[in-house]
Write a protein that holds these residues in place. Structure first.
Motif, PDB file in Angstrom:
ATOM      1  N   CYS A 140      58.173  97.473  10.416  1.00  0.00           N
ATOM      2  CA  CYS A 140      58.213  96.062  10.823  1.00  0.00           C
ATOM      3  C   CYS A 140      56.891  96.102  10.971  1.00  0.00           C
ATOM      4  O   CYS A 140      56.235  96.896  12.013  1.00  0.00           O
ATOM      5  CB  CYS A 140      59.065  95.778  12.196  1.00  0.00           C
ATOM      6  N   PHE A 142      55.192  94.444  13.441  1.00  0.00           N
ATOM      7  CA  PHE A 142      54.720  93.991  14.872  1.00  0.00           C
ATOM      8  C   PHE A 142      54.732  95.524  15.239  1.00  0.00           C
ATOM      9  O   PHE A 142      54.073  95.628  16.382  1.00  0.00           O
ATOM     10  CB  PHE A 142      56.057  93.499  15.409  1.00  0.00           C
ATOM     11  N   TRP A 143      55.125  96.828  14.523  1.00  0.00           N
ATOM     12  CA  TRP A 143      54.864  97.980  14.998  1.00  0.00           C
ATOM     13  C   TRP A 143      53.527  98.410  14.579  1.00  0.00           C
ATOM     14  O   TRP A 143      52.898  99.424  15.214  1.00  0.00           O
ATOM     15  CB  TRP A 143      56.074  98.846  14.437  1.00  0.00           C
ATOM     16  N   ASN A 150      55.832  94.927  18.999  1.00  0.00           N
ATOM     17  CA  ASN A 150      57.174  95.234  18.652  1.00  0.00           C
ATOM     18  C   ASN A 150      57.996  94.812  19.783  1.00  0.00           C
ATOM     19  O   ASN A 150      57.483  94.689  21.117  1.00  0.00           O
ATOM     20  CB  ASN A 150      57.410  96.616  18.610  1.00  0.00           C
ATOM     21  N   CYS A 151      59.225  94.398  19.620  1.00  0.00           N
ATOM     22  CA  CYS A 151      60.154  93.873  20.738  1.00  0.00           C
ATOM     23  C   CYS A 151      60.079  95.136  21.533  1.00  0.00           C
ATOM     24  O   CYS A 151      60.394  96.312  21.024  1.00  0.00           O
ATOM     25  CB  CYS A 151      61.609  93.575  19.912  1.00  0.00           C
ATOM     26  N   PHE A 153      62.525  96.471  23.231  1.00  0.00           N
ATOM     27  CA  PHE A 153      63.571  97.410  23.239  1.00  0.00           C
ATOM     28  C   PHE A 153      63.766  98.241  21.971  1.00  0.00           C
ATOM     29  O   PHE A 153      64.617  99.236  21.723  1.00  0.00           O
ATOM     30  CB  PHE A 153      64.839  96.673  23.304  1.00  0.00           C
ATOM     31  N   CYS A 154      62.814  97.905  21.035  1.00  0.00           N
ATOM     32  CA  CYS A 154      63.394  98.324  19.702  1.00  0.00           C
ATOM     33  C   CYS A 154      62.659  99.879  19.105  1.00  0.00           C
ATOM     34  O   CYS A 154      61.845 100.255  19.809  1.00  0.00           O
ATOM     35  CB  CYS A 154      62.455  97.538  18.586  1.00  0.00           C
ATOM     36  N   THR A 156      63.082 100.727  15.887  1.00  0.00           N
ATOM     37  CA  THR A 156      62.817 100.816  14.281  1.00  0.00           C
ATOM     38  C   THR A 156      61.621 101.486  13.924  1.00  0.00           C
ATOM     39  O   THR A 156      61.645 102.281  13.294  1.00  0.00           O
ATOM     40  CB  THR A 156      62.912  99.309  13.771  1.00  0.00           C
ATOM     41  N   GLY A 196      63.261  93.843   9.449  1.00  0.00           N
ATOM     42  CA  GLY A 196      62.076  93.585  10.489  1.00  0.00           C
ATOM     43  C   GLY A 196      61.145  92.308  10.239  1.00  0.00           C
ATOM     44  O   GLY A 196      61.523  91.553   9.202  1.00  0.00           O
ATOM     45  N   TYR A 197      59.919  92.344  10.401  1.00  0.00           N
ATOM     46  CA  TYR A 197      59.008  91.537  10.363  1.00  0.00           C
ATOM     47  C   TYR A 197      58.265  91.893   9.033  1.00  0.00           C
ATOM     48  O   TYR A 197      57.338  92.931   9.156  1.00  0.00           O
ATOM     49  CB  TYR A 197      58.015  91.072  11.502  1.00  0.00           C
ATOM     50  N   GLU A 250      67.633  87.537  19.674  1.00  0.00           N
ATOM     51  CA  GLU A 250      67.562  88.368  20.782  1.00  0.00           C
ATOM     52  C   GLU A 250      68.057  87.791  22.251  1.00  0.00           C
ATOM     53  O   GLU A 250      68.641  88.198  22.957  1.00  0.00           O
ATOM     54  CB  GLU A 250      66.374  89.331  21.017  1.00  0.00           C
ATOM     55  N   LYS A 264      57.422  88.157  17.963  1.00  0.00           N
ATOM     56  CA  LYS A 264      58.269  87.194  17.616  1.00  0.00           C
ATOM     57  C   LYS A 264      57.936  85.584  18.128  1.00  0.00           C
ATOM     58  O   LYS A 264      57.741  84.737  17.681  1.00  0.00           O
ATOM     59  CB  LYS A 264      59.731  87.200  17.936  1.00  0.00           C
TER      60      LYS A 264
HETATM   61  S1  SF4 Z   1      63.613  94.414  16.856  1.00  0.00           S
HETATM   62 FE1  SF4 Z   1      63.157  93.729  14.539  1.00  0.00          FE
HETATM   63  S2  SF4 Z   1      61.421  92.357  14.712  1.00  0.00           S
HETATM   64 FE2  SF4 Z   1      61.485  93.164  16.685  1.00  0.00          FE
HETATM   65  S3  SF4 Z   1      60.180  95.031  16.579  1.00  0.00           S
HETATM   66 FE3  SF4 Z   1      62.163  95.775  15.952  1.00  0.00          FE
HETATM   67  S4  SF4 Z   1      62.329  95.583  13.754  1.00  0.00           S
HETATM   68 FE4  SF4 Z   1      60.520  94.221  14.412  1.00  0.00          FE
END
Ligand code: SF4
Length: 431
Positions: A140, A142-143, A150-151, A153-154, A156, A196-197, A250, A264
């Motif tokens: 993703c 965002f990471w 990144n979100c 809590f995520c 990924t 993901g993004y 979310e 996001k």
């Molecule tokens: S929840 Fe989805 S959009 Fe948000 S950081 Fe994780 S993978 Fe990316």
């Protein structure tokens, strides 16, 4: 709001869904006599942002599949412990001595095989409950931004591309091979793609995979990608074979959305999720689209409002219980309270019922990372409305059985999955 006392202290025997919720909230300790390396699916993967635990099945009125937290800090204080004896596995609530028999689904043989590209299939797809999940594309975006967006809590970004984790940039060929193995050997009927993004290219990335699964493996296919303003692409992805679309926004409270989901908020905005979900729901019909939210971060009243919004547009709510996964920005946050989560899931069922959203129609889709609306049925007290809703669902299940059977066979897809249609030709068809 009605407060329901945590069931743990009084030793009352819990319904399967209550045990599921309490295990999500309090976690599970694993006794040293358990042989999970031998008996369980791998339970070390920080997959799907919120899942990092032990897959198990709680028998009840209907079998409930869940991914129990076992690694996180809060699980060390759990009153629940997993034990193995001559009767098999069971979860013991230590303070009361109450035992619950559970099943531990084994790792499928295909996890150990390699696709023709040489990648182990366990790094391509993963069983989550009874469905097969694939992460597509790069990690993703965002990471990888600077600073990270990144979100909070995520997990990924800790998994995709990490040694032994999910392989980034999977090929269509290896995904189809893995899906065929899971169809044949694990009885999988639903394949889910998550991206993901991908800086606006999520649906373009998924389309060739969706088409290939429909043509070569034959399964129901779900897609979860960041929302796009090019709404005509939802028509296109459905023409490519998508049976289900999900929108992962979310958090319903806009201030929490901004605070906990910086990427996001900055690059998409909450409204983009709403517009895309409403469009897709009109396009596909009631119960074919889901809105995904997390309970336990924002105030519960906001979560309940989110559930009502999702069902009001004909979608069904997929609600994760927040899990402070190790290695994430929120690993030291508190896990949610059982009392609150019970209210949330009773509301999920009642809100689907109130808006006539069909649930549990598709065959053999048990999602272990969430408490499904169907799991929550027993939480809603008896009423004439519940009786009518259940009767209607039974009739619908009987009516759509043959349709699903046909959809589980490979079939030719006419749409060109490599080339999205021009916006001017189809844009806003359902708008
Ligand atoms: S929840 Fe989805 S959009 Fe948000 S950081 Fe994780 S993978 Fe990316």
């Amino acid at each position: 709001m009605t407060r329901i006392p945590s069931p743990a202290p009084n030793g009352r025997r819990l319904m399967a869904v209550e045990l599921e919720i309490d295990l999500f909230c309090q976690g599970l300790r694993v006794d040293s006599n358990c042989q999970l390396e031998r008996d369980a699916r791998s339970y070390v993967k920080a997959r799907a942002g919120l899942g990092s635990g032990l897959e198990l099945v709680i028998p009840g009125k209907r079998d409930i599949w869940m991914n129990a937290p076992v690694h996180e800090h809060f699980t060390a204080n759990s009153p629940y412990v997993l034990r193995l004896d001559e009767r098999g596995y069971h979860v013991l609530h230590e303070p009361s001595g109450t035992e619950y028999a559970v099943r531990i689904p084994p790792a499928p043989a295909w996890y150990e095989r390699k696709a023709s590209t040489g990648t182990p299939m366990r790094e391509i797809g993963v069983l989550q409950g009874t469905y097969l999940g694939f992460y597509l594309g790069k990690a993703c975006a965002f990471w990888n931004s600077d600073p990270r967006e990144n979100c909070r809590f995520c997990a990924t970004g800790l998994n995709v591309g990490a040694p032994g984790g999910d392989k980034p940039m999977k090929t269509v060929e290896e995904v189809v091979e893995t899906a065929k193995a899971a169809r044949a050997e694990s009885g999988v009927s639903f394949v889910h793609f998550n991206t993901g993004y991908q800086t606006g290219a999520g649906l373009d990335l998924c389309a060739p995979f969706v088409k290939a699964i429909k043509e070569q493996a034959g399964a129901l296919v779900g897609v979860q990608a960041a929302p796009t303003k090019e709404l005509h692409k939802y028509d296109w992805i459905v023409e490519c074979g998508a049976d289900h679309l999900s929108f992962c926004y979310e958090l319903h409270n806009p201030a929490y959305f901004e605070r906990y989901l910086p990427g996001k908020h900055k690059h998409l905005g909450q409204d983009a999720f709403f517009k895309a979900m409403e469009y897709a729901s009109r396009l596909m019909g009631k119960g074919r689209v889901s809105g995904e939210i997390i309970a336990g971060i924002e105030p519960i009243e906001d979560t309940l409002r989110g559930i009502d919004y999702i069902t009001s547009v004909g979608a069904f709510p997929t609600v994760c219980i927040f899990r402070p996964v190790i290695g994430t920005d929120m690993e030291h946050a508190e896990s949610p309270r059982y009392e609150d989560m019970r209210v949330v899931f009773q509301h999920v069922y009642e809100s689907c019922m109130k808006n006539g959203v069909p649930i549990g129609l598709a065959p053999n889709i048990e999602v272990s990372l969430v408490v499904q609306p169907t799991d929550a049925e027993e939480l809603a007290p008896p009423s004439w409305r519940k009786t009518l809703y259940q009767a209607k669902l039974r009739l619908m299940r009987a009516a759509v059985g043959a349709i699903f059977e046909a959809q589980l066979k490979p079939r030719r897809i006419k749409a060109d999955a490599e080339k999205p249609p021009q916006p001017s030709l189809t844009s806003g068809r359902r708008g």
